[in-house]
Motif scaffolding. Structure first.
Motif: not given
Length: 268
Positions: A120-122, A125, A138, A148, A157, A187-188, A190-191, A194
């Motif tokens: 999800r976070y690292c 994309n 991803r 990322s 993170c 960054h977040y 786009r996630r 979050a």
């Protein structure tokens, strides 16, 4: 319970109307409201706006407690206020560093959650296919990709439950950090989901803040599903034995008796 403290609510009036005329004066609403969607960064924005409005009031509180509509107190106000006033921490928030683990003898739920959070976070994309709406591929395997940006050894993170309690120093830091242009916020944006990592990452990387890895929320994950168990009367002994301040989730259509019973134990 708390003698009419300042309460700030974010409600998406575009989703459903809500009459606010009969609410007490200590309740305020974020205006204009944000159009929120499940799992999107709009939930983070709504949370920050609510915290900001709360601490712009004439008498900002020493502590704030972030609650959802399915949370309910399981301790008296006196007990909750005593715990917070005596706390040596700036925030009580569940936060776990996200480190992808490739090999595990036993794939436990915590490890599976780590892998999910990493994706999800690292993960990178790589690209989006514009002819498929909201479709993104991803690349998440650690042997084939690096974490990322903006994460590094200096900016790690973290993730956990989005519900937490924190003091005024933490609130001011969240507001200031979010108002500035920075790579982490970009960054977040786009996630997905979050709200389960943004605040944890901000606070856990702040050297001047002292965090306790306990959000004082009672949650029963024994069902091992995507959502916690809905609490009913049979759970009451466990709730009362818990040191937690609030519990979730409740559903008045499933069992309203447990809420009535809690009221008799927590209300003065």
């Amino acid at each position: 319970m708390f003698n009419y403290p300042p309460i700030v609510c974010h409600h998406d009036f575009s989703k459903s109307d809500l009459s606010v005329d009969t609410l007490p004066k200590n309740v305020s609403f974020v205006r204009p409201h944000l159009q929120t969607a499940w799992g999107e960064f709009s939930l983070v924005e709504a949370t920050v706006q609510a915290i900001k409005l709360l601490y712009e009031s004439e008498n900002p509180p020493d502590w704030f407690i972030l609650l959802s509509g399915t949370d309910y107190p399981i301790k008296t106000a006196k007990q909750i206020l005593t715990d917070l006033s005596l706390s040596q921490y700036d925030a009580h928030i569940h936060h776990q560093e996200i480190i992808y683990k490739v090999y595990q003898e036993n794939v436990k739920m915590s490890v599976m959650w780590q892998m999910l959070a990493y994706r999800r976070y690292c993960s990178w994309n790589l690209f989006s296919l514009p002819f498929f709406k909201d479709f993104t591929i991803r690349w998440g395997h650690p042997l084939l990709s690096k974490p990322s940006p903006p994460f590094s050894q200096k900016l790690r993170c973290f993730a956990g439950s989005q519900w937490f309690s924190a003091n005024h120093r933490t609130a001011k830091y969240i507001i200031k950090f979010h108002s500035q242009k920075n790579s982490l916020t970009s960054h977040y944006r786009r996630r997905m989901f979050a709200d389960e990592s943004y605040f944890q990452t901000i606070l856990a990387n702040a050297p001047h803040l002292n965090l306790k890895n306990d959000d004082y929320r009672y949650v029963d994950w024994s069902t091992k599903g995507a959502h916690p168990k809905t609490l009913v009367m049979e759970d009451l002994p466990s709730l009362l034995a818990s040191p937690c301040h609030f519990a979730r989730k409740f559903d008045i259509d499933v069992d309203s008796n447990i809420l009535d019973q809690l009221d008799t134990m927590t209300l003065p």
